[in-house]
Design an enzyme around this catalytic site. Sequence first.
Site, mmCIF file in Angstrom:
data_model
loop_
_atom_site.group_PDB
_atom_site.id
_atom_site.type_symbol
_atom_site.label_atom_id
_atom_site.label_comp_id
_atom_site.label_asym_id
_atom_site.label_seq_id
_atom_site.Cartn_x
_atom_site.Cartn_y
_atom_site.Cartn_z
ATOM 1 N N SER A 144 0.853 -1.177 0.000
ATOM 2 C CA SER A 144 0.000 0.000 0.000
ATOM 3 C C SER A 144 0.898 1.240 0.000
ATOM 4 C CB SER A 144 -0.934 -0.026 1.219
ATOM 5 O OG SER A 144 -1.759 1.098 1.254
ATOM 6 N N TYR A 158 -5.413 7.237 -6.845
ATOM 7 C CA TYR A 158 -4.320 6.429 -6.288
ATOM 8 C C TYR A 158 -4.529 6.182 -4.804
ATOM 9 C CZ TYR A 158 0.428 5.268 -4.752
ATOM 10 O OH TYR A 158 1.525 4.660 -4.173
ATOM 11 N N LYS A 162 -4.973 2.574 -2.727
ATOM 12 C CA LYS A 162 -4.029 2.160 -1.694
ATOM 13 C C LYS A 162 -4.722 1.992 -0.343
ATOM 14 C CE LYS A 162 -0.331 1.727 -4.120
ATOM 15 N NZ LYS A 162 0.319 0.405 -4.280
#
Length: 271
Positions: A144, A158, A162
């Site tokens: 992550s 993004y 994550k």
Amino acid sequence: MRLKFSNKVAVITGAGKGIGFEIARQLVNEGVSVVLNDIDQKLTINAAKTLDLGSIGRCVACPGDASDIDFVKDLVNFSVTEFGHVDLVIANAGNTLFGDFFEFTVEEFQKVVNLNLQGTFFLVQQAARQMRKQGTGGKILLVSSTIGLRAYPNLTTYSMTKSALLMMAKSLVLELSPWGITINAIAPGATITERTILEDPEYESKWKELIPLGKIALPKDIAKPAVMLLSDECGHITGQTWVIDGGWTAASPYPDFLTSFVSQREDQNGR
């Protein structure tokens, strides 16, 4: 402390360079047989050759697109054909794509989600099926980011992906534990890699001033705890996320962010 990796086989995606490559390097130095993946065929082959020379373990290349569901199935099957089993999986491949939320396109969104989430989900699914079939347990590690824990400008898609990986590690504890499979995640902070230096030549000088420890991470600083989580010594840890950021998330300052945010807000209020 010498970690225990007796007769282990690992699959790692996005490992042609950077953090993924360093995790692979440390694993082969521990005697693990590694199937190294990246989308760039030449990069993947060269990386695997480099790690296969003079190491305790083996390293073979399997280039391909880790966002493609059929390919990740083939990747796991290739590992079984090559080494007979799969014990460790590191879902490291990921896309970072900056973009203004108001202008972000469907194509850009899918590019990030397909690799960071779709590819990771189905790699883990296929590997876990194989581990269940083997009946000897296994370890899965998701990569992550601290951007999955803290908001960052122009990285909404993004950061969403994550953050989702952290929940994936928690959720799959219920699915995988009965089969002796652990699943954890790491959340690296600012790290010097080929990509970060290419994106910003001043990356290190900017970030080291914002990190409480006063220094930016190197790939080995991320890889060491990652490899530990994959070892037998951490066999009772599952569903967890290890944040590796030099203390950055304790305060979470951003380079030039406050100034630009205040300026933007003033511009909006002045209209």
